[in-house]
Design an enzyme around this catalytic site. Sequence first.
Site, PDB file in Angstrom:
ATOM      1  CG  HIS A 144      -2.013  -0.870   1.296  1.00  0.00           C
ATOM      2  ND1 HIS A 144      -1.887  -2.229   1.431  1.00  0.00           N
ATOM      3  CD2 HIS A 144      -3.349  -0.619   1.247  1.00  0.00           C
ATOM      4  CE1 HIS A 144      -3.099  -2.779   1.462  1.00  0.00           C
ATOM      5  NE2 HIS A 144      -3.995  -1.833   1.350  1.00  0.00           N
ATOM      6  CG  ASN A 174       4.542  -4.087   2.597  1.00  0.00           C
ATOM      7  OD1 ASN A 174       4.018  -2.990   2.709  1.00  0.00           O
ATOM      8  ND2 ASN A 174       3.850  -5.215   2.621  1.00  0.00           N
TER       9      ASN A 174
END
Length: 362
Positions: A144, A174
């Site tokens: 994201h 991440n």
Amino acid sequence: MAKKKSSSGQILTRLFNQNGVKMILGVVAAGSFAFAFGQEKIQQFVASATPSNSACLDQFYRDVPPYLMKDSLNKHSYPLCFNGFNVMYSGVSKTPLWVAEALTPERLSQKIPREDSFHEEPRVAQEHRALLSDYRASGYDRGHMAPNADMPTKDAQFDSFSLANMVPQAPKNNQQVWRELEEAVRALATRQKQDVYIVSGPVFAAKKLKTIGRGVIVPTATYKAVYLPKTGAIGAYYAPNDNSLQVKIVSVCYLEEQLGINLFPQLTEEQKRNTYNLPLKATAVKAAKPIDYSHWDAESQCAEEVDNSALQAMQKQFKSAGGTSSHAQNQDAASGLDASAQDAIVKQLIEALLQYILQLLK
């Protein structure tokens, strides 16, 4: 030969024959009310599922989007407005070029339990669209750029799982580095009670870039530029897209030189050369302790100033072409409530009302 009367005409004739002038006036009034009321409610229902045009610009500082300075970046680009964030998507890299969001203490007070719903973005043409299969067994996370934990509503959460908001991210980058930076930025808003404007995205700095799937380009690094209007603090995180767990804090001008994007067109070059010691973890954020100043970047080449007419044109793109989220499109498709469907529903309601009154008069 006399023309055959319509069903509506037959109803009116019967009403007149029964001396029902008052009833007719009531029918007309009721029908008009039903049409206006029904149409308004239907339109409200549809509108409630989509982010408004003005809400799109709310995600930018002073309503001004980042601006792509290189013509090559504009190729197959898609300005997309989502609930709670905006994206400039590239059909070349099949990733966002930038993702903008505005965090406030009020927004982050809404806690939405995470529900994963990764999906392809239907507003992007098939040949430019990142697919779920592109990421499968690739060795990279669907990372994201606007995080799920920033989202204040279910619609916004759903939108955050669009692949238009994702880049292929190294797992440790991440799951550890990026997660800690996201938590730190949220803490700036919640603990220090101030608004935070963020622009995040990928960096493509190598001469030869790796791809996954059908051509989704793997970034060499990820960035997150941060501006806090209340204190003037500014800076950017720059994290290599690998498992090294490295991250450094740079100026916005440094990033603009790397990217070819004017990340905050509303700010002056002097502001963007300032660099503050942004927190690397949420634990470093103290309620009563402002962020310390770090240094002035005199070396990097800031993005050139953008003409007001060009910025206004970019604003219009987000107010028009980019104004419907993927969730809203899915809801509209499921409900089928386009303009013709709305008219049909209202007409059926009025016809049913007339039939009901007719039965009463028999």
